[in-house]
Design a protein around this motif. Sequence first.
Motif, PDB file in Angstrom:
ATOM      1  N   GLY A  50      17.452  33.278  -1.442  1.00 23.10           N
ATOM      2  CA  GLY A  50      16.622  32.308  -1.984  1.00 23.10           C
ATOM      3  C   GLY A  50      16.177  32.733  -3.549  1.00 23.10           C
ATOM      4  N   ALA A  51      16.414  33.963  -3.952  1.00 24.24           N
ATOM      5  CA  ALA A  51      16.077  34.133  -5.264  1.00 24.24           C
ATOM      6  C   ALA A  51      16.543  33.387  -6.403  1.00 24.24           C
ATOM      7  N   ALA A  52      17.663  33.039  -6.069  1.00 18.76           N
ATOM      8  CA  ALA A  52      18.522  31.886  -7.116  1.00 18.76           C
ATOM      9  C   ALA A  52      17.744  30.907  -7.312  1.00 18.76           C
ATOM     10  N   GLU A  53      17.307  29.956  -6.294  1.00 16.96           N
ATOM     11  CA  GLU A  53      16.737  28.913  -6.124  1.00 16.96           C
ATOM     12  C   GLU A  53      15.382  29.039  -6.865  1.00 16.96           C
ATOM     13  N   ALA A  54      14.689  30.412  -6.617  1.00 14.40           N
ATOM     14  CA  ALA A  54      13.295  30.425  -7.156  1.00 14.40           C
ATOM     15  C   ALA A  54      13.398  30.764  -8.664  1.00 14.40           C
ATOM     16  N   ALA A  55      14.503  31.283  -9.179  1.00 16.84           N
ATOM     17  CA  ALA A  55      14.689  31.376 -10.410  1.00 16.84           C
ATOM     18  C   ALA A  55      14.803  30.224 -11.383  1.00 16.84           C
ATOM     19  N   PHE A  56      15.418  29.092 -10.592  1.00 17.87           N
ATOM     20  CA  PHE A  56      15.639  27.988 -11.341  1.00 17.87           C
ATOM     21  C   PHE A  56      14.313  27.187 -11.272  1.00 17.87           C
ATOM     22  N   GLY A  57      13.554  27.210 -10.006  1.00 20.22           N
ATOM     23  CA  GLY A  57      12.195  26.766 -10.262  1.00 20.22           C
ATOM     24  C   GLY A  57      11.118  27.006 -11.061  1.00 20.22           C
ATOM     25  N   ALA A  58      11.214  28.225 -11.411  1.00 19.76           N
ATOM     26  CA  ALA A  58      10.438  28.824 -12.266  1.00 19.76           C
ATOM     27  C   ALA A  58      10.949  28.467 -13.871  1.00 19.76           C
ATOM     28  N   ALA A  59      12.279  28.462 -13.890  1.00 18.64           N
ATOM     29  CA  ALA A  59      12.835  27.930 -15.236  1.00 18.64           C
ATOM     30  C   ALA A  59      12.634  26.625 -15.823  1.00 18.64           C
ATOM     31  N   PHE A  60      12.569  25.615 -14.665  1.00 17.85           N
ATOM     32  CA  PHE A  60      12.416  24.157 -15.020  1.00 17.85           C
ATOM     33  C   PHE A  60      10.713  24.001 -15.167  1.00 17.85           C
ATOM     34  N   ALA A  61       9.837  24.846 -15.013  1.00 14.74           N
ATOM     35  CA  ALA A  61       8.669  24.496 -15.053  1.00 14.74           C
ATOM     36  C   ALA A  61       8.294  23.738 -16.420  1.00 14.74           C
ATOM     37  N   GLY A  62       7.700  22.538 -16.449  1.00 14.66           N
ATOM     38  CA  GLY A  62       7.469  22.018 -17.967  1.00 14.66           C
ATOM     39  C   GLY A  62       8.570  21.111 -18.367  1.00 14.66           C
ATOM     40  N   VAL A  63       9.897  21.170 -17.488  1.00 12.03           N
ATOM     41  CA  VAL A  63      10.941  20.202 -17.902  1.00 12.03           C
ATOM     42  C   VAL A  63      10.812  18.936 -17.124  1.00 12.03           C
ATOM     43  N   ARG A  64      11.220  17.859 -17.721  1.00 12.11           N
ATOM     44  CA  ARG A  64      10.940  16.420 -17.212  1.00 12.11           C
ATOM     45  C   ARG A  64      11.946  16.478 -15.975  1.00 12.11           C
ATOM     46  N   ARG A  65      11.454  16.286 -14.802  1.00  8.67           N
ATOM     47  CA  ARG A  65      12.346  16.191 -13.666  1.00  8.67           C
ATOM     48  C   ARG A  65      13.618  15.238 -13.586  1.00  8.67           C
ATOM     49  N   ASP A  66      13.171  13.888 -14.142  1.00  2.00           N
ATOM     50  CA  ASP A  66      14.209  13.004 -14.272  1.00  2.00           C
ATOM     51  C   ASP A  66      15.555  13.415 -15.293  1.00  2.00           C
ATOM     52  N   ASP A  67      15.115  14.417 -16.091  1.00  2.00           N
ATOM     53  CA  ASP A  67      16.232  14.754 -17.070  1.00  2.00           C
ATOM     54  C   ASP A  67      17.157  15.837 -16.229  1.00  2.00           C
ATOM     55  N   LEU A  68      16.914  16.211 -15.032  1.00  2.00           N
ATOM     56  CA  LEU A  68      17.851  17.077 -14.584  1.00  2.00           C
ATOM     57  C   LEU A  68      18.562  16.659 -13.342  1.00  2.00           C
ATOM     58  N   VAL A  69      19.589  16.913 -13.019  1.00  4.02           N
ATOM     59  CA  VAL A  69      20.462  16.858 -11.760  1.00  4.02           C
ATOM     60  C   VAL A  69      20.485  18.207 -10.990  1.00  4.02           C
ATOM     61  N   LEU A  70      19.565  18.360 -10.047  1.00  2.52           N
ATOM     62  CA  LEU A  70      19.761  19.580  -9.562  1.00  2.52           C
ATOM     63  C   LEU A  70      20.446  19.516  -8.090  1.00  2.52           C
TER      64      LEU A  70
END
Length: 321
Positions: A50-70
């Motif tokens: 789960g560390a890979a997902e957690a790393a993305f979760g932290a890195a995307f803090a402050g990024v507009r969610r609708d700009d991403l395709v997760l």
Amino acid sequence: MEYRRVGASGLAVSEIAYGNWLTHGSSGCVAAALDAGVTTFHTAAAWDGGAAEAAFGAAFAGVRRDDLVLCTGVFWPEGPGPNDAGLSRKHVIASLEGSLRRLRTDHVDVYQLLRFDYRTPVAETFLALSDLVRQGKVRYVGTSEWTAEQLLQAHEAATRYAVPLIANQPHYSMLWRVPEAQVMPVGARIGLGQFASMPLAQGVLTGKYRDGRIPAGSRAAGPPPTRPLLLPELLERVALLRGVADDAGLTMAQLALAWTLQHETVASAVTGASTPEQVTENAKAAGVRLDLDVLTRIDQLLGSFVQTDPRLVWSPPAQPG
């Protein structure tokens, strides 16, 4: 950056996508990807516990969610229990809940079934996915390393349960063209786009493993299955691609990424990176169109090292548990 629609869907993804299987994605790498116009990011629940997902979760803090395709995925074991792997209704739902927490979001854009589960009826999996789609937790569904026959089963179940199945993610590169024979044609027929996984053949097509030498800290220095690709004869052929890349004004990595994007069914090429500079370099492969002469020279240089037999599989259809 250029963008493509995935299969017959309306979802647009960046031609170069960033995946964090082996290198989890530092904030610097993610920032470089976003700066380059990369919108599409791939991870999975089981990667490094789960560390890979957690790393993305932290890195995307402050990024507009609708700009991403997760994009994240389920199948591999996430715990010791008999229901902690596979595509059962129980595991699919529990795994997604964990992914949402780690990614710090209320939905994923593409939820991927990372292998075919021989122990679970396809209908059970897709009924669970239908519920998750109606709940708004999943926007689209994809598969990964499914055979053509399995994709047809998935299409039938997706149609029955109104699941927006739009993508498949096969291993696909200059060296591994197995999906071209059956998977890609069937995918096109049922409206699936392809996310090309491992387009750099785990770094081999970048030319960094010259003479069979393994640089410290490279992927081949660890446990992942790169070493079978480090045959001296193959590396000699790959080294010759440097001339092709130079003539095209590309790095070897850009040439390999651009090659995968020439196939009309490929929506994006998914690759990782260890440094922001690599991310920036890879992103420049977007929009590159290779002429017939370049494609012919690549075929001639790689010759018999290209794998095309549809009976081959990149990894065995592993059974969970």
